[in-house]
Design an enzyme around this catalytic site. Structure first.
Site, mmCIF file in Angstrom:
data_model
loop_
_atom_site.group_PDB
_atom_site.id
_atom_site.type_symbol
_atom_site.label_atom_id
_atom_site.label_comp_id
_atom_site.label_asym_id
_atom_site.label_seq_id
_atom_site.Cartn_x
_atom_site.Cartn_y
_atom_site.Cartn_z
ATOM 1 N N HIS A 1 15.340 35.913 20.807
ATOM 2 C CA HIS A 1 16.578 36.461 20.240
ATOM 3 C C HIS A 1 17.113 35.500 19.178
ATOM 4 O O HIS A 1 17.420 35.904 18.044
ATOM 5 C CB HIS A 1 17.608 36.685 21.344
ATOM 6 C CG HIS A 1 18.993 36.904 20.843
ATOM 7 N ND1 HIS A 1 19.408 38.075 20.241
ATOM 8 C CD2 HIS A 1 20.082 36.096 20.835
ATOM 9 C CE1 HIS A 1 20.679 37.974 19.886
ATOM 10 N NE2 HIS A 1 21.118 36.786 20.239
ATOM 11 N N ASP B 1 14.521 39.927 -14.414
ATOM 12 C CA ASP B 1 13.859 39.695 -13.122
ATOM 13 C C ASP B 1 14.008 38.211 -12.813
ATOM 14 O O ASP B 1 14.718 37.508 -13.501
ATOM 15 C CB ASP B 1 12.376 40.126 -13.150
ATOM 16 C CG ASP B 1 11.870 40.559 -11.773
ATOM 17 O OD1 ASP B 1 11.976 39.770 -10.801
ATOM 18 O OD2 ASP B 1 11.376 41.690 -11.660
ATOM 19 N N TRP C 1 15.270 28.334 20.956
ATOM 20 C CA TRP C 1 15.002 28.430 19.518
ATOM 21 C C TRP C 1 14.934 27.080 18.859
ATOM 22 O O TRP C 1 14.396 26.947 17.770
ATOM 23 C CB TRP C 1 16.015 29.335 18.796
ATOM 24 C CG TRP C 1 17.271 28.682 18.327
ATOM 25 C CD1 TRP C 1 18.438 28.553 19.026
ATOM 26 C CD2 TRP C 1 17.504 28.057 17.060
ATOM 27 N NE1 TRP C 1 19.376 27.895 18.278
ATOM 28 C CE2 TRP C 1 18.830 27.578 17.065
ATOM 29 C CE3 TRP C 1 16.720 27.856 15.929
ATOM 30 C CZ2 TRP C 1 19.397 26.909 15.978
ATOM 31 C CZ3 TRP C 1 17.280 27.196 14.823
ATOM 32 C CH2 TRP C 1 18.606 26.729 14.870
ATOM 33 N N SER D 1 7.606 30.506 3.176
ATOM 34 C CA SER D 1 8.297 31.590 2.474
ATOM 35 C C SER D 1 9.630 31.113 1.920
ATOM 36 O O SER D 1 9.960 31.356 0.758
ATOM 37 C CB SER D 1 8.508 32.758 3.449
ATOM 38 O OG SER D 1 9.402 33.684 2.902
ATOM 39 N N SER D 2 10.402 30.405 2.761
ATOM 40 C CA SER D 2 11.721 29.955 2.315
ATOM 41 C C SER D 2 11.632 28.956 1.183
ATOM 42 O O SER D 2 12.435 28.984 0.249
ATOM 43 C CB SER D 2 12.470 29.326 3.482
ATOM 44 O OG SER D 2 12.762 30.284 4.445
ATOM 45 N N HIS E 1 21.180 21.565 10.766
ATOM 46 C CA HIS E 1 22.546 21.745 10.341
ATOM 47 C C HIS E 1 22.653 22.346 8.946
ATOM 48 O O HIS E 1 23.374 23.328 8.760
ATOM 49 C CB HIS E 1 23.424 20.496 10.496
ATOM 50 C CG HIS E 1 24.823 20.964 10.448
ATOM 51 N ND1 HIS E 1 25.459 21.477 11.551
ATOM 52 C CD2 HIS E 1 25.633 21.170 9.399
ATOM 53 C CE1 HIS E 1 26.638 21.959 11.163
ATOM 54 N NE2 HIS E 1 26.759 21.770 9.863
ATOM 55 N N GLU F 1 20.673 24.286 7.835
ATOM 56 C CA GLU F 1 20.281 25.676 8.080
ATOM 57 C C GLU F 1 21.491 26.552 8.354
ATOM 58 O O GLU F 1 21.564 27.687 7.886
ATOM 59 C CB GLU F 1 19.297 25.730 9.259
ATOM 60 C CG GLU F 1 19.051 27.109 9.856
ATOM 61 C CD GLU F 1 18.321 28.052 8.933
ATOM 62 O OE1 GLU F 1 17.772 27.573 7.922
ATOM 63 O OE2 GLU F 1 18.321 29.262 9.193
ATOM 64 N N TYR G 1 24.394 26.229 7.180
ATOM 65 C CA TYR G 1 25.069 26.498 5.910
ATOM 66 C C TYR G 1 24.259 27.462 5.066
ATOM 67 O O TYR G 1 24.814 28.276 4.328
ATOM 68 C CB TYR G 1 25.396 25.197 5.186
ATOM 69 C CG TYR G 1 26.394 24.407 5.965
ATOM 70 C CD1 TYR G 1 26.096 23.173 6.505
ATOM 71 C CD2 TYR G 1 27.633 24.969 6.255
ATOM 72 C CE1 TYR G 1 27.012 22.504 7.287
ATOM 73 C CE2 TYR G 1 28.553 24.312 7.031
ATOM 74 C CZ TYR G 1 28.239 23.074 7.550
ATOM 75 O OH TYR G 1 29.138 22.428 8.331
ATOM 76 N N SER H 1 33.569 36.270 -1.592
ATOM 77 C CA SER H 1 34.198 35.831 -2.843
ATOM 78 C C SER H 1 34.034 36.850 -3.963
ATOM 79 O O SER H 1 34.744 36.783 -4.961
ATOM 80 C CB SER H 1 33.605 34.499 -3.298
ATOM 81 O OG SER H 1 33.785 33.522 -2.307
ATOM 82 N N HIS I 1 26.029 15.804 15.330
ATOM 83 C CA HIS I 1 27.055 16.372 16.200
ATOM 84 C C HIS I 1 26.416 17.359 17.184
ATOM 85 O O HIS I 1 27.060 17.823 18.109
ATOM 86 C CB HIS I 1 28.204 17.020 15.421
ATOM 87 C CG HIS I 1 27.828 18.226 14.618
ATOM 88 N ND1 HIS I 1 28.282 18.420 13.335
ATOM 89 C CD2 HIS I 1 27.091 19.324 14.891
ATOM 90 C CE1 HIS I 1 27.830 19.565 12.861
ATOM 91 N NE2 HIS I 1 27.108 20.136 13.792
ATOM 92 N N HIS I 2 25.135 17.653 16.996
ATOM 93 C CA HIS I 2 24.409 18.445 17.983
ATOM 94 C C HIS I 2 23.886 17.546 19.100
ATOM 95 O O HIS I 2 23.257 18.045 20.029
ATOM 96 C CB HIS I 2 23.229 19.159 17.319
ATOM 97 C CG HIS I 2 23.634 20.116 16.247
ATOM 98 N ND1 HIS I 2 23.907 21.449 16.501
ATOM 99 C CD2 HIS I 2 23.829 19.939 14.930
ATOM 100 C CE1 HIS I 2 24.246 22.040 15.361
ATOM 101 N NE2 HIS I 2 24.206 21.149 14.392
ATOM 102 N N THR J 1 35.854 23.836 3.763
ATOM 103 C CA THR J 1 35.795 25.157 4.392
ATOM 104 C C THR J 1 37.179 25.776 4.446
ATOM 105 O O THR J 1 37.377 26.949 4.101
ATOM 106 C CB THR J 1 35.221 25.034 5.808
ATOM 107 O OG1 THR J 1 34.055 24.202 5.761
ATOM 108 C CG2 THR J 1 34.838 26.375 6.360
ATOM 109 N N LYS K 1 38.435 27.063 1.106
ATOM 110 C CA LYS K 1 37.963 28.406 0.739
ATOM 111 C C LYS K 1 38.824 29.485 1.369
ATOM 112 O O LYS K 1 39.191 30.473 0.724
ATOM 113 C CB LYS K 1 36.519 28.594 1.212
ATOM 114 C CG LYS K 1 35.514 27.915 0.352
ATOM 115 C CD LYS K 1 34.122 28.308 0.828
ATOM 116 C CE LYS K 1 33.079 27.682 -0.032
ATOM 117 N NZ LYS K 1 32.127 28.648 -0.552
ATOM 118 N N ARG L 1 24.780 27.317 29.282
ATOM 119 C CA ARG L 1 24.031 28.334 28.545
ATOM 120 C C ARG L 1 22.580 28.352 28.998
ATOM 121 O O ARG L 1 22.108 27.427 29.673
ATOM 122 C CB ARG L 1 24.116 28.070 27.031
ATOM 123 C CG ARG L 1 23.436 26.793 26.586
ATOM 124 C CD ARG L 1 23.641 26.491 25.108
ATOM 125 N NE ARG L 1 22.851 27.310 24.204
ATOM 126 C CZ ARG L 1 22.607 27.001 22.932
ATOM 127 N NH1 ARG L 1 23.121 25.901 22.423
ATOM 128 N NH2 ARG L 1 21.887 27.788 22.172
#
Lengths: 806, 305
Positions: free
Chosen positions: A83, A112, A147, A177-178, A261, A263, A265, A276, A310-311, A336, A339, A458
């Site tokens: 998931h 293009d 994950w 790919s990314s 991290h 990721e 963002y 926006s 922080h993880h 943040t 914004k 969890r």
């Protein structure tokens, strides 16, 4: 088939401007049109999203009651693993890519992207990678280590089956790919802007996309290294995550989260970009403080690389590291918050039209605020130590990912649907769909804050009645089904819209940006003539004038010239097939890996040479004045810095931790390596001569110097082969100790890069031999030179840090 | 298992900062959503008309709403850093009780080196005395979490992590492994029993004593001694296996299988006969004892008070 014949055949297949879009499955398989690729990404992302959602519903069914019997432990663990992996890598990221693909050229006033075939390649690699990952279900070995797969649970000792292998290989494929997409969009955004569109006049959505691409190319290399290390541990017995051999389990966590991290963002900035765009249009006012919103996005991206631990507050890094990362994580809250205030100020004093798209944009502001505030709580280690690994953090990230990312993407869907399909989505049903989503989402996830606060961890497949978690788990499950219902309704709304006539018109919303200046859907070439750019919100300015009501003077007519449209190609899908066959082969037999890679390499050769003789491709200069290919290589080299930097950092972190010998000072041969280093440096010198020769059109000298460069490269590889074999004879193998593992992987991958370079240079030399490398092709030699010099510089770093420094 | 109704010094230190941040967060939420709702109502388009004022920005406002969050974060950051250092002392408090916590797949081993006690899954601690937990593990990463006594701390093979707190109220506190550690992660539960002075002394004496010899359980003892049980478990003086939990005083524990089931004769019997059915993936196999043998062993284990 000669290159010339290939080019002719390709040219005959391409559609000229104004032609109707090609029909049929084959046209979709060979498309390089960014709009079609965008639609492909969107459909695939939605399909994977439904799969990930089904997985979530099963999880919630199991957790609806204490001691549930809907699913067994192993199935549950596989479901939460898949998931998370599916939603992040196969749903949200590709959905963002769908919007990037469809919109960015339109927003820039381009026809293009910079590399249309590379664009298609990114899509096919993603699709096949996602299918490969989910094939694990079909063979009964779904990944089940979460994950973010912490070592050493993912070792062969504790996860002996194929599950982790599927996960590891699948993510590596998706990473390719990314990265390709990252390079492509960086070059597109920098080089393909219409005349007059300076960077600060670009729509904010494009800016957020640009930051995301930089995050992609700089963050993915780290997880690539982490996965390479895991792969080598699992397949070849290296010691990277082997505690008994001196491996450090924090290493996986650091490497993963240095990727992980940024990721998040990558996951949220596109949605922020969409909001926006949507809010100003439906407030009929410019985005308040647009430059500040842009800078905030860039700052978030930059600081996003400084908060990863922080993880790891529960992992025992010590109070100094905890405090440092707490402060950096809190700092990120500032841009943040800025914004959010800017979006609110955009609404203030506006004329708000509450369309379905606007509902989602406003929902984003409210829900992301909740997720951001729970994030600030997590930034404080003492509080985080209660909340992390509990349902509180599950609530936090679903608020930012669904309340944030998904809401933004859905706002984009409702907003741009008319442009993409030419039809409107039913506004009334759309608003109902939003409210169903809003209620279902909050019902599912708000109670999870409370469940975490009362101690529910969890990733547990069941729980006892004693702690009192049952009631709110049941509520959460009910909410999940309401949320699922809202997506069924979305499907209904979408299908109903597609059945109606295409009457949306070019500009149904009185938009501000260039995509509304062309038909809905746009023609193949996007714009009949490249649009004029009058400033930020250029189309609005054109229609309504600036804030003083002055209309801009009409732009001078663009210089006449042939508009070259990219031709379809079947090579992207073929390369992708080869790559994924190789990945799948790693689970079955080395021969299949070889076959897959071989096929991919052959297809890549044809890919590289497909347009080699096409004069329309000779000059690919852009707004920056730098050729697309050169700019792309620079971007790629940025990612390579992170790749080799990570490998070197791992070597240095593990230095001195080997439990058994041989140790570096006992075995490294500095005099011999000095010679091979000198050889490699000379090869760079000779490469410079090759570039000078091709520039002045001297084919013989070009060939001579290119061949010499390749030869010197081969000599270097010969030295390396000698070194590797003598080390093995002296008892240092990949598996022997940490030194062996880190040394061979680092220098081996460098050697692999040298090998690729040699092949590239010899190919160029052969092209020259066939009279196909003229002065106009100098940029191709220059790009190869950039790569070659970079590989040399990496070697200097390796030689200094690994060989010379004791 | 509340994380906010805590009963230790560590818990109190966390509660203070938790409360501060939570109230600030609530305040910010009300402001943002309040402004949002107000704007939605006040500035709704009431029919096609003139364009609203096309304001592009306001530098002073930008500076203002950059500095304000920074100040709020300062208010949060300072007590955060203080609490981080306070809850991770470099030197253990005077007179702290050292406990070694080893996390296994999927049970908890607790040993008290100074007292010569080894037990599993139920951690007794004396009221009002600092407990200095040393966390280590032989297999994968786990996380020790008893919410009412403080934050969690990971058990990481190859590293030594510490968790120090002083329980401030007697009682029983539920805990659970909080880092995914494999198939039965959900079943790796524990409880901490905080004893007043007398109860603590009694418990220590009980645990230090040799295993109880119950005449009625000799048959069970015999079956135990000659089955595979002794390969994995320790009963002082009888068996010295170290793969599974120490069973010397198993009969005095409230639960079995790491907090999964109450320690009743029926449950012990079910466990002995088919452990994987109770706990997926468990390393203890069904031993193939006959029903009579199993009942005898269950009775023996119950007698090990």
């Amino acid at each position: 088939m000669t290159v010339a014949a290939l080019t002719e055949r390709v040219a005959a297949r391409s559609a000229g401007p104004g032609a109707p879009p090609a029909a049929g499955i084959r046209s979709w398989l060979t498309t390089v049109d960014h709009k079609r690729i965008g639609i492909l990404y969107g459909v695939a992302a939605f399909a994977f999203f439904l799969l990930g959602g089904l997985e979530a519903l099963l999880l919630r069914l199991q957790l609806a009651q204490p001691n549930g019997h809907v699913l067994g432990a192993q199935t549950f663990n596989a479901l939460f693993t898949m998931h998370g992996t599916t939603m992040i890598f196969l749903a949200v990221m590709p959905a963002s890519n769908a919007f990037f693909n469809y919109l960015i050229p339109l927003l820039l006033g381009a026809r293009d992207v910079a590399f249309p075939r590379l664009n298609a390649l990114s899509f096919w690699i993603f699709l096949f990678g996602g299918l490969f990952l989910n094939a694990a279900w079909l063979v009964g070995a779904p990944p089940d280590a979460g994950w973010f797969g912490y070592a050493n649970l993912t070792s062969t000792q504790f996860s002996p089956g194929l599950g982790v292998d599927f996960w590891m290989l699948g993510l590596q494929v998706l990473g390719v790919s990314s990265m390709l997409a990252g390079v492509n969009f960086i070059v597109t955004i920098l080089n393909l802007r219409a005349p007059g569109m300076t960077l600060m006049r670009m729509p904010v959505f494009v800016w957020m996309a640009l930051v995301v691409q930089f995050l992609s190319i700089l963050a993915f290399p780290t997880i690539t290294v982490a996965m390479i290390m895991l792969m080598f541990d699992r397949f070849f017995g290296t010691r990277f995550y082997d505690v008994a051999a001196g491996g450090d389990l924090h290493m996986w966590q650091h490497l993963f989260w240095i990727f992980g991290h940024p990721e998040v963002y990558i996951l949220i900035l596109p949605a922020m970009g969409i909001v926006s765009e949507v809010v100003p249009v439906f407030a009929r006012k410019p985005l308040f403080g647009a430059p500040v919103v842009i800078y905030s996005g860039a700052l978030i991206g930059f600081f996003g690389f400084g908060v990863w631990s922080h993880h790891m507050f529960a992992a025992g890094m010590g109070p100094v590291a905890d405090a440092a990362f707490a402060v950096s994580s809190m700092l990120i809250a500032i841009p943040t918050g800025v914004k959010i205030f800017n979006w609110l100020a955009t609404l203030w004093g506006g004329a708000l039209r509450l369309t379905a798209a606007m509902h989602y944009a406003l929902g984003f502001i409210a829900l992301f605020t909740i997720g951001g505030l729970s994030g600030i709580m997590h930034a404080s280690p003492p509080v985080d130590l209660q909340q992390t690994d509990s349902y509180f953090v599950v609530a936090h990230f679903h608020y930012v990912l669904i309340g944030g990312s998904l809401s933004g993407l859905l706002a984009g869907l409702y907003y741009w649907w008319p442009k993409i399909t030419g039809r409107r989505l039913d506004e009334r049903l759309g608003k109902l769909q939003f409210w169903l989503f809003f209620v279902g989402f909050n019902l599912t996830f708000f109670p999870q804050h409370y469940l975490g606060a009362i101690g529910m961890p969890r990733r547990i497949y069941t729980y006892a009645a004693e702690p009192g978690w049952a009631f709110w788990n049941l509520v959460s499950t009910v909410g999940a089904f309401v949320l699922a219902l809202s997506f069924l309704l979305l499907l209904v709304v979408a299908v109903a819209s597609l059945r109606a006539a295409a009457t949306a018109g070019n500009d149904p919303w009185d938009g501000r940006t260039l995509e509304w200046r062309t038909s809905s859907p746009p023609p193949v070439e996007n714009f009949a003539a490249l649009p004029p750019v009058y400033g930020r919100d250029t189309f609005w300015r054109e229609k309504h004038g600036d804030r003083h009501g002055r209309r801009p003077t009409p732009a001078p007519a663009p210089p006449p010239g042939p508009s070259h449209l990219p031709s379809p190609s079947r090579l992207p899908i073929l390369v992708a097939v080869g790559l994924v066959v190789a990945a799948a082969g790693a689970l079955v037999s080395a021969w299949i890996v070889v076959a897959g890679l071989g096929f991919a390499v052959l297809a890549l050769f044809r890919f590289a040479l497909e347009h080699h003789a096409n004069l329309a491709h000779a000059h690919q200069d852009g707004v920056t004045g730098v050729d697309h290919r050169k700019l792309g290589m620079w971007a790629f080299l940025g990612s390579e810095c992170m790749f080799f930097g990570t490998l070197i950092a791992v070597y240095l972190a593990y230095k001195g931790r080997s439990v058994v010998g041989p140790r570096p000072h006992e075995i490294l041969n500095i005099p011999v390596t000095t010679v091979s280093t000198f050889d490699l440096l000379m090869s760079s010198l000779v490469m410079v001569l090759a570039l000078a020769a091709v520039r002045r059109g001297d084919a013989r000298q070009t060939r001579r110097w290119l061949t010499w460069t390749a030869l010197l490269g081969l000599i270097f590889l010969g030295f390396q082969a000698f070194e590797f074999t003598s080390f093995v004879r002296e008892g240092l193998t990949l598996q022997r100790n940490l030194f062996g593992s880190t040394f061979f992987v680092l220098t081996g991958f460098h050697g692999g890069h040298v090998t690729l370079g040699v092949v590239w240079l010899l190919t160029l030399a052969i092209l020259s031999l066939r009279g196909r490398l003229a002065a106009t092709d100098a940029v191709k030699v220059e790009v190869a030179g950039l790569y070659w010099h970079f590989v040399d510089i990496v070697w200097i770093a390796i030689f200094t840090l690994i060989y010379l420094i004791p | 298992m509340s994380t906010v109704l805590t009963k230790s010094d560590y818990g109190r230190a966390t509660d203070e900062i938790y409360g501060l941040i939570a109230w600030i967060a609530l305040g910010i939420f009300l402001i943002v959503v309040g402004l949002l709702v107000y704007a939605l109502v006040r500035y709704r388009e009431r029919g096609p008309g003139e364009l609203p004022r096309q304001i592009r920005g306001h530098s002073l406002l930008e500076i203002g709403w950059t500095i304000a969050p920074a100040l709020v974060l300062l208010v949060i950051a300072i007590p955060t850093i203080q609490t981080v250092f306070r809850t991770q002392p470099t030197v253990e408090p005077e007179g702290a009780l050292e406990v070694t916590v080893r996390g296994h797949q999927w049970w908890w081993e607790f040993s008290y080196p100074a007292l010569g006690i080894v037990t599993a899954n139920e951690l007794h601690l004396p009221l009002g005395r600092a407990a200095a937990l040393r966390l280590e593990g032989p297999d994968v990463i786990h996380s020790f979490w008893v919410p009412q006594l403080g934050g969690k701390r990971d058990v990481i093979p190859g590293r030594l992590n510490r968790l120090t707190f002083t329980p401030e109220a007697p009682g029983e506190y539920l805990g659970q492994c909080a880092e995914f550690c494999g198939v039965s992660h959900a079943n790796m539960r524990l409880r901490v029993i905080v004893d007043g002075a007398e109860a603590w002394q009694a418990w220590v004496r009980l645990q230090q004593a040799p295993p109880a010899a119950d005449a009625a359980a000799t048959e069970g003892a015999a079956v135990f001694a000659k089955s595979a049980c002794v390969g994995c478990h320790t009963v002082r003086g009888v068996a010295a296996g170290v793969v599974g939990p120490d069973l010397t005083h198993f009969g005095s524990r409230q639960t079995l299988a790491a907090g999964l089931l109450p320690n009743t004769p029926a449950n012990v019997l079910a466990w002995i006969q088919d452990p994987p059915a109770v706990k997926p993936g468990v390393k203890m196999p069904a031993l193939g004892l006959s029903p009579a043998e199993a009942r005898a062993v269950a009775g023996y284990l119950a007698s090990l008070k």
